[in-house]
Structures are given as structure tokens and as C-alpha cells.
Motif scaffolding. Structure first.
Motif, PDB file in Angstrom:
ATOM      1  N   GLY A  37      25.459  53.701   6.028  1.00 42.50           N
ATOM      2  CA  GLY A  37      24.229  53.606   5.248  1.00 42.50           C
ATOM      3  C   GLY A  37      23.720  52.185   5.115  1.00 42.50           C
ATOM      4  N   SER A  38      22.633  52.048   4.366  1.00 37.97           N
ATOM      5  CA  SER A  38      21.984  50.751   4.182  1.00 37.97           C
ATOM      6  C   SER A  38      21.728  50.497   2.704  1.00 37.97           C
ATOM      7  CB  SER A  38      20.644  50.716   4.930  1.00 37.97           C
ATOM      8  OG  SER A  38      20.834  50.852   6.316  1.00 37.97           O
ATOM      9  N   LEU A  39      21.674  49.225   2.366  1.00 42.43           N
ATOM     10  CA  LEU A  39      21.296  48.782   1.028  1.00 42.43           C
ATOM     11  C   LEU A  39      20.531  47.476   1.164  1.00 42.43           C
ATOM     12  CD1 LEU A  39      24.440  49.154  -1.282  1.00 42.43           C
ATOM     13  CD2 LEU A  39      22.297  50.428  -1.475  1.00 42.43           C
ATOM     14  N   ARG A  40      19.646  47.232   0.201  1.00 42.84           N
ATOM     15  CA  ARG A  40      19.012  45.925   0.123  1.00 42.84           C
ATOM     16  C   ARG A  40      19.310  45.326  -1.242  1.00 42.84           C
ATOM     17  NH1 ARG A  40      12.680  44.023   0.393  1.00 42.84           N
ATOM     18  NH2 ARG A  40      12.676  44.959  -1.696  1.00 42.84           N
ATOM     19  N   LEU A  41      19.970  44.187  -1.220  1.00 42.05           N
ATOM     20  CA  LEU A  41      20.257  43.459  -2.448  1.00 42.05           C
ATOM     21  C   LEU A  41      19.136  42.460  -2.715  1.00 42.05           C
ATOM     22  CD1 LEU A  41      24.052  42.681  -1.970  1.00 42.05           C
ATOM     23  CD2 LEU A  41      22.959  44.757  -2.854  1.00 42.05           C
ATOM     24  N   SER A  42      18.855  42.262  -3.989  1.00 40.26           N
ATOM     25  CA  SER A  42      17.847  41.295  -4.407  1.00 40.26           C
ATOM     26  C   SER A  42      18.475  40.273  -5.339  1.00 40.26           C
ATOM     27  CB  SER A  42      16.699  42.000  -5.137  1.00 40.26           C
ATOM     28  OG  SER A  42      16.073  42.956  -4.311  1.00 40.26           O
ATOM     29  N   CYS A  43      17.934  39.069  -5.302  1.00 37.26           N
ATOM     30  CA  CYS A  43      18.360  37.999  -6.201  1.00 37.26           C
ATOM     31  C   CYS A  43      17.096  37.331  -6.721  1.00 37.26           C
ATOM     32  CB  CYS A  43      19.239  37.014  -5.465  1.00 37.26           C
ATOM     33  SG  CYS A  43      19.639  35.519  -6.409  1.00 37.26           S
ATOM     34  N   ALA A  44      16.750  37.648  -7.953  1.00 34.57           N
ATOM     35  CA  ALA A  44      15.547  37.087  -8.567  1.00 34.57           C
ATOM     36  C   ALA A  44      15.890  35.771  -9.242  1.00 34.57           C
ATOM     37  CB  ALA A  44      14.970  38.067  -9.573  1.00 34.57           C
ATOM     38  N   ALA A  45      15.118  34.758  -8.932  1.00 30.10           N
ATOM     39  CA  ALA A  45      15.364  33.426  -9.487  1.00 30.10           C
ATOM     40  C   ALA A  45      14.328  33.088 -10.548  1.00 30.10           C
ATOM     41  CB  ALA A  45      15.322  32.388  -8.384  1.00 30.10           C
ATOM     42  N   SER A  46      14.788  32.454 -11.602  1.00 31.71           N
ATOM     43  CA  SER A  46      13.882  31.946 -12.619  1.00 31.71           C
ATOM     44  C   SER A  46      14.269  30.510 -12.924  1.00 31.71           C
ATOM     45  CB  SER A  46      13.955  32.800 -13.886  1.00 31.71           C
ATOM     46  OG  SER A  46      15.258  32.812 -14.408  1.00 31.71           O
ATOM     47  N   GLY A  47      13.285  29.694 -13.184  1.00 32.65           N
ATOM     48  CA  GLY A  47      13.555  28.298 -13.486  1.00 32.65           C
ATOM     49  C   GLY A  47      13.930  27.471 -12.281  1.00 32.65           C
ATOM     50  N   SER A  48      13.855  28.060 -11.091  1.00 33.07           N
ATOM     51  CA  SER A  48      14.219  27.351  -9.873  1.00 33.07           C
ATOM     52  C   SER A  48      13.466  28.008  -8.727  1.00 33.07           C
ATOM     53  CB  SER A  48      15.722  27.448  -9.631  1.00 33.07           C
ATOM     54  OG  SER A  48      16.078  26.813  -8.409  1.00 33.07           O
ATOM     55  N   ILE A  49      12.782  27.220  -7.926  1.00 30.03           N
ATOM     56  CA  ILE A  49      11.977  27.765  -6.838  1.00 30.03           C
ATOM     57  C   ILE A  49      12.844  27.824  -5.588  1.00 30.03           C
ATOM     58  CG2 ILE A  49       9.898  27.482  -5.465  1.00 30.03           C
ATOM     59  CD1 ILE A  49       8.715  25.942  -7.830  1.00 30.03           C
ATOM     60  N   ILE A  50      13.223  29.043  -5.179  1.00 28.94           N
ATOM     61  CA  ILE A  50      14.258  29.168  -4.154  1.00 28.94           C
ATOM     62  C   ILE A  50      13.816  28.658  -2.792  1.00 28.94           C
ATOM     63  CG2 ILE A  50      15.419  31.063  -5.357  1.00 28.94           C
ATOM     64  CD1 ILE A  50      14.244  32.946  -3.224  1.00 28.94           C
ATOM     65  N   ARG A  51      12.525  28.627  -2.526  1.00 35.61           N
ATOM     66  CA  ARG A  51      12.137  28.204  -1.166  1.00 35.61           C
ATOM     67  C   ARG A  51      12.448  26.724  -0.934  1.00 35.61           C
ATOM     68  NH1 ARG A  51       6.963  28.348  -3.613  1.00 35.61           N
ATOM     69  NH2 ARG A  51       5.777  26.413  -3.405  1.00 35.61           N
ATOM     70  N   PHE A  52      12.698  25.986  -2.010  1.00 32.36           N
ATOM     71  CA  PHE A  52      13.023  24.567  -1.860  1.00 32.36           C
ATOM     72  C   PHE A  52      14.513  24.331  -1.597  1.00 32.36           C
ATOM     73  CE2 PHE A  52       8.872  23.753  -2.552  1.00 32.36           C
ATOM     74  CZ  PHE A  52       8.398  23.616  -3.850  1.00 32.36           C
ATOM     75  N   TYR A  53      15.298  25.415  -1.701  1.00 29.87           N
ATOM     76  CA  TYR A  53      16.740  25.236  -1.681  1.00 29.87           C
ATOM     77  C   TYR A  53      17.419  26.016  -0.569  1.00 29.87           C
ATOM     78  CZ  TYR A  53      16.133  23.163  -6.275  1.00 29.87           C
ATOM     79  OH  TYR A  53      15.751  22.362  -7.310  1.00 29.87           O
ATOM     80  N   PHE A  54      18.595  25.580  -0.262  1.00 30.01           N
ATOM     81  CA  PHE A  54      19.520  26.230   0.652  1.00 30.01           C
ATOM     82  C   PHE A  54      20.223  27.302  -0.179  1.00 30.01           C
ATOM     83  CE2 PHE A  54      22.196  27.127   3.934  1.00 30.01           C
ATOM     84  CZ  PHE A  54      23.247  26.267   4.260  1.00 30.01           C
ATOM     85  N   MET A  55      20.021  28.571   0.156  1.00 24.52           N
ATOM     86  CA  MET A  55      20.518  29.684  -0.634  1.00 24.52           C
ATOM     87  C   MET A  55      21.513  30.512   0.177  1.00 24.52           C
ATOM     88  SD  MET A  55      18.877  29.425  -3.541  1.00 24.52           S
ATOM     89  CE  MET A  55      19.283  31.021  -4.264  1.00 24.52           C
ATOM     90  N   GLY A  56      22.422  31.169  -0.527  1.00 29.22           N
ATOM     91  CA  GLY A  56      23.400  31.978   0.180  1.00 29.22           C
ATOM     92  C   GLY A  56      23.779  33.239  -0.557  1.00 29.22           C
ATOM     93  N   TRP A  57      24.296  34.177   0.194  1.00 31.60           N
ATOM     94  CA  TRP A  57      24.946  35.375  -0.340  1.00 31.60           C
ATOM     95  C   TRP A  57      26.435  35.279  -0.050  1.00 31.60           C
ATOM     96  CZ3 TRP A  57      22.975  39.019  -3.445  1.00 31.60           C
ATOM     97  CH2 TRP A  57      21.594  39.188  -3.488  1.00 31.60           C
ATOM     98  N   TYR A  58      27.225  35.621  -1.060  1.00 28.88           N
ATOM     99  CA  TYR A  58      28.669  35.636  -0.946  1.00 28.88           C
ATOM    100  C   TYR A  58      29.171  36.987  -1.450  1.00 28.88           C
ATOM    101  CZ  TYR A  58      28.587  30.566  -0.290  1.00 28.88           C
ATOM    102  OH  TYR A  58      28.358  29.306   0.197  1.00 28.88           O
ATOM    103  N   ARG A  59      30.430  37.269  -1.142  1.00 27.98           N
ATOM    104  CA  ARG A  59      31.029  38.489  -1.680  1.00 27.98           C
ATOM    105  C   ARG A  59      32.491  38.238  -2.016  1.00 27.98           C
ATOM    106  NH1 ARG A  59      30.883  42.285   3.792  1.00 27.98           N
ATOM    107  NH2 ARG A  59      32.624  41.284   4.907  1.00 27.98           N
ATOM    108  N   GLN A  60      32.983  39.066  -2.922  1.00 28.40           N
ATOM    109  CA  GLN A  60      34.363  38.901  -3.371  1.00 28.40           C
ATOM    110  C   GLN A  60      34.963  40.258  -3.713  1.00 28.40           C
ATOM    111  OE1 GLN A  60      34.867  36.324  -6.814  1.00 28.40           O
ATOM    112  NE2 GLN A  60      36.906  35.715  -6.112  1.00 28.40           N
ATOM    113  N   VAL A  61      36.205  40.437  -3.265  1.00 26.90           N
ATOM    114  CA  VAL A  61      36.982  41.613  -3.662  1.00 26.90           C
ATOM    115  C   VAL A  61      38.119  41.136  -4.535  1.00 26.90           C
ATOM    116  CG1 VAL A  61      36.354  42.943  -1.627  1.00 26.90           C
ATOM    117  CG2 VAL A  61      38.413  41.534  -1.585  1.00 26.90           C
TER     118      VAL A  61
END
Length: 113
Positions: free
Chosen positions: A16-40
Motif C-alpha cells: 500500500g501507500s501513504l503520504r506523510l505531512s510535516c506542517a511547519a510553523s515559525g520557520s519557512i521550510i523552503r529556506f532549510y535543508f529538511m529530512g524525514w527519519y524513522r525509528q523503531v
């Protein structure tokens, strides 16, 4: 106050498929190097994908060809489209502003039949 809030995690069947979202406030994400991580539980947090301010992307080998990181500058939101999900993708997924201590609270993804 700078904040990252993830959403979109769920229980999904293998393949299957999923789309995760990360909403930012107080910081404009297009100016930054952003990442997704995961942990078990019991393991270190691992990198899944990153996107630079210029839009260049990079993926862990486990994510290549299946996951897509992107952002919507108008919505100030980071996304992770996950396709062909496998049970080993089960984890808590976090977004992160690289080079900072800023992390979201995480969203649980469970891949199981």
C-alpha cells in the motif's frame, strides 16, 4: 514558536501507500535543508530522505524507488510519499530541520496484513 507537526501515519497493508505531512510553523521550510527519519523501538533513528533548499533530494537505499520527499512552499509543508510499503517500513516517522535540534513529535506507520 518554531514547530514541526507530522501527520498521515496509519495502519496499511503491504504494497500500500501513504503520504506523510510535516506542517511547519515559525520557520519557512523552503529556506532549510529538511529530512524525514524513522525509528523503531530499540534501534537508532535512521535517515529516510532529505531535500535541500534548492530542491535536491537524497534517499536511503531502503527508500530509493519507493519513497518521494517533496515540499509545498505555499503551505509550508514537507511531504513523504511512500509507495510499495513493506512490513520493515513500520516505524515512527519524524521530520527534522537539518542542522538544528528541531524535530516533530512523530507519526506512527504500521505495515501489516
Amino acid at each position: 514558536q518554531v514547530q514541526l507537526v507530522e501527520s498521515g501515519g496509519s495502519l496499511v497493508q503491504p504494497g500500500g501507500s501513504l503520504r506523510l505531512s510535516c506542517a511547519a510553523s515559525g520557520s519557512i521550510i523552503r529556506f532549510y535543508f529538511m529530512g524525514w527519519y524513522r525509528q523503531v523501538p530499540g534501534k537508532q533513528r535512521e535517515l529516510v530522505a532529505t531535500i535541500t533548499s534548492g530542491g535536491s533530494t537524497n534517499y536511503a537505499d531502503s527508500a530509493k524507488g519507493r519513497f518521494i520527499i517533496s515540499r509545498d512552499n505555499a503551505k509550508n509543508t514537507l511531504y513523504l510519499q511512500m509507495n510499495s510499503l513493506k512490513p520493515e517500513d513500520t516505524a515512527v516517522y519524524y521530520c527534522h530541520r537539518e542542522g538544528s535540534i528541531l524535530w516533530g513529535q512523530g507519526t506512527q506507520v504500521t505495515v501489516s496484513s
